[in-house]
Design an enzyme around this catalytic site. Structure first.
Site, PDB file in Angstrom:
ATOM      1  N   ASP A  67       0.831  -1.210   0.000  1.00 33.90           N
ATOM      2  CA  ASP A  67       0.000   0.000   0.000  1.00 33.90           C
ATOM      3  C   ASP A  67       0.862   1.255   0.000  1.00 33.90           C
ATOM      4  O   ASP A  67       2.085   1.170   0.154  1.00 33.90           O
ATOM      5  CB  ASP A  67      -0.989  -0.018   1.189  1.00 33.90           C
ATOM      6  CG  ASP A  67      -0.324  -0.349   2.519  1.00 33.90           C
ATOM      7  OD1 ASP A  67       0.916  -0.341   2.600  1.00 33.90           O
ATOM      8  OD2 ASP A  67      -1.049  -0.613   3.498  1.00 33.90           O
ATOM      9  N   ASN A 136      -7.988  -1.678  13.943  1.00 36.20           N
ATOM     10  CA  ASN A 136      -9.394  -1.936  13.588  1.00 36.20           C
ATOM     11  C   ASN A 136      -9.531  -3.167  12.689  1.00 36.20           C
ATOM     12  O   ASN A 136     -10.578  -3.393  12.092  1.00 36.20           O
ATOM     13  CB  ASN A 136     -10.009  -0.704  12.904  1.00 36.20           C
ATOM     14  CG  ASN A 136      -9.309  -0.353  11.596  1.00 36.20           C
ATOM     15  OD1 ASN A 136      -8.399  -1.046  11.163  1.00 36.20           O
ATOM     16  ND2 ASN A 136      -9.736   0.734  10.970  1.00 36.20           N
ATOM     17  N   HIS A 138      -7.710  -3.793   9.939  1.00 38.79           N
ATOM     18  CA  HIS A 138      -7.383  -3.650   8.512  1.00 38.79           C
ATOM     19  C   HIS A 138      -6.105  -4.398   8.162  1.00 38.79           C
ATOM     20  O   HIS A 138      -5.220  -4.589   8.996  1.00 38.79           O
ATOM     21  CB  HIS A 138      -7.337  -2.174   8.073  1.00 38.79           C
ATOM     22  CG  HIS A 138      -6.183  -1.373   8.561  1.00 38.79           C
ATOM     23  ND1 HIS A 138      -6.305  -0.071   8.993  1.00 38.79           N
ATOM     24  CD2 HIS A 138      -4.859  -1.657   8.666  1.00 38.79           C
ATOM     25  CE1 HIS A 138      -5.124   0.396   9.331  1.00 38.79           C
ATOM     26  NE2 HIS A 138      -4.224  -0.544   9.147  1.00 38.79           N
ATOM     27  N   GLU A 143      -9.906  -0.960   4.957  1.00 40.99           N
ATOM     28  CA  GLU A 143     -10.590  -0.592   6.189  1.00 40.99           C
ATOM     29  C   GLU A 143     -11.850  -1.446   6.385  1.00 40.99           C
ATOM     30  O   GLU A 143     -12.333  -2.066   5.426  1.00 40.99           O
ATOM     31  CB  GLU A 143     -10.984   0.889   6.121  1.00 40.99           C
ATOM     32  CG  GLU A 143      -9.793   1.848   6.003  1.00 40.99           C
ATOM     33  CD  GLU A 143      -9.057   2.079   7.323  1.00 40.99           C
ATOM     34  OE1 GLU A 143      -8.996   1.159   8.171  1.00 40.99           O
ATOM     35  OE2 GLU A 143      -8.541   3.194   7.503  1.00 40.99           O
TER      36      GLU A 143
HETATM   37  C1  GLP Z   1      -0.838   0.586   8.546  1.00 41.69           C
HETATM   38  C2  GLP Z   1      -0.512  -0.118   7.226  1.00 41.69           C
HETATM   39  C3  GLP Z   1      -0.582  -1.602   7.355  1.00 41.69           C
HETATM   40  C4  GLP Z   1       0.085  -2.029   8.652  1.00 41.69           C
HETATM   41  C5  GLP Z   1      -0.750  -1.561   9.797  1.00 41.69           C
HETATM   42  C6  GLP Z   1      -0.143  -1.885  11.157  1.00 41.69           C
HETATM   43  O1  GLP Z   1      -1.914   1.437   8.474  1.00 41.69           O
HETATM   44  N1  GLP Z   1      -1.322   0.280   6.145  1.00 41.69           N
HETATM   45  O2  GLP Z   1       0.018  -2.199   6.226  1.00 41.69           O
HETATM   46  O3  GLP Z   1       0.181  -3.422   8.686  1.00 41.69           O
HETATM   47  O4  GLP Z   1      -1.061  -0.203   9.709  1.00 41.69           O
HETATM   48  O5  GLP Z   1       0.960  -1.079  11.417  1.00 41.69           O
HETATM   49  P1  GLP Z   1       1.962  -1.334  12.611  1.00 41.69           P
HETATM   50  O6  GLP Z   1       2.745  -2.541  12.232  1.00 41.69           O
HETATM   51  O7  GLP Z   1       2.811  -0.104  12.654  1.00 41.69           O
HETATM   52  O8  GLP Z   1       1.142  -1.525  13.831  1.00 41.69           O
END
Ligand code: GLP
Length: 265
Positions: A67, A136, A138, A143
């Site tokens: 992403d 949440n 995702h 989302e």
């Molecule tokens: C972000 C990214 C995801 C990621 C998630 C968790 O919004 N779009 O790809 O896996 O949040 O992030 P973190 O590993 O910093 O908790």
């Protein structure tokens, strides 16, 4: 689902790197889907270390980013492109022509996303998709409410997701992006294998819902319950609320040391 619980983040990262190295030994031109965020950082460190010790070679590996924030160019310090450069690409021998990333500044987003999907297909599909999970539920930037049939596209971010990124953008005196490009849930589900990583107690509740709750678009990661080859790597705190935890540990004990039987061909 193969659920693994490790004592800490370091052990988890080392084992995740071992899984990827094992796959690379069988398929040197592996196609990896890469997630950003805090969770996979230790894994990327372990892969860099393995590269330095000549336990893995990236010269034929192909990578796809999961992403990207809309509006950020690849040189923006908070773009996921910069994250990957800093934590992996600049530290190993990946070839520039084998790196595929979503472009947050694409002029025609729809055709860019379609071309991205076509590229994945052209490369033979993603062998291992690395994922983190948002608070949440995702995955990528899909989302809650995202269709299980969704493909790579533009996604409007929820306030909670924007809040999770707020501090970084605030520190630069910038607004948190309101949209992002993301592989869709159907795109992710087409990966041959999924490696979902989650660490820390703050993820424990959503991990329980995603792995043991109903499959629902309200918890996008729950769609992974349908996938035939999912490896979930948790540290001890992230596993706190799992109802079948004792059973997962029992399975682990019986199958360890694990030889991963990934679907690669
Ligand atoms: C972000 C990214 C995801 C990621 C998630 C968790 O919004 N779009 O790809 O896996 O949040 O992030 P973190 O590993 O910093 O908790």
């Amino acid at each position: 689902m193969n659920i693994f619980i490790f004592k800490d983040q370091q052990e988890l990262a080392q084992e995740a790197a071992r899984l990827i190295i094992e796959a690379w030994e069988k398929k040197p031109d592996l196609v990896l889907g890469l997630a950003s965020g805090r969770t996979p950082l230790n894994l990327y460190n372990c892969l860099v270390q393995a590269y330095q010790e000549k336990r893995i070679d990236f010269s034929r590996i192909r990578v796809f980013g999961l992403d990207e924030f809309k509006g950020l160019n690849h040189d923006h310090p908070l773009s996921f492109a910069s994250y990957f450069k800093e934590n992996l690409f600049n530290l190993v021998n990946l070839r520039p022509e084998n790196i595929f990333l979503l472009d947050g500044q694409a002029k025609n987003i729809e055709s860019h996303c379609q071309a991205y999907e076509a590229l994945i297909t052209q490369m033979g599909g993603i062998d291992i998709q690395i994922l983190g999970i948002g608070l949440n539920g995702h995955i990528g930037f899909n989302e809650p409410g995202s269709s299980f049939g969704s493909r790579t596209r533009l996604q409007i971010l929820t306030e909670e997701t924007r809040a999770a990124h707020l501090a970084y953008f605030q520190a630069m005196g910038e607004e948190t992006p309101v949209m992002a490009l993301t592989m869709g849930l159907a795109t992710i589900l087409e990966a041959k294998n999924i490696l979902l990583l989650a660490t820390g107690e703050e993820k424990a509740q959503i991990v329980q819902e995603a792995l043991e709750g109903p499959v629902t678009t309200s918890v996008p990661a729950s769609c992974l319950q349908w996938h035939p080859s999912v490896y979930v790597f948790l540290d001890e705190p992230a596993s706190t609320f799992l109802k079948r935890k004792a059973f997962y540990l029992h399975c682990l004990k019986l199958t360890w040391p694990k030889k991963y039987s990934l679907r690669l061909f």
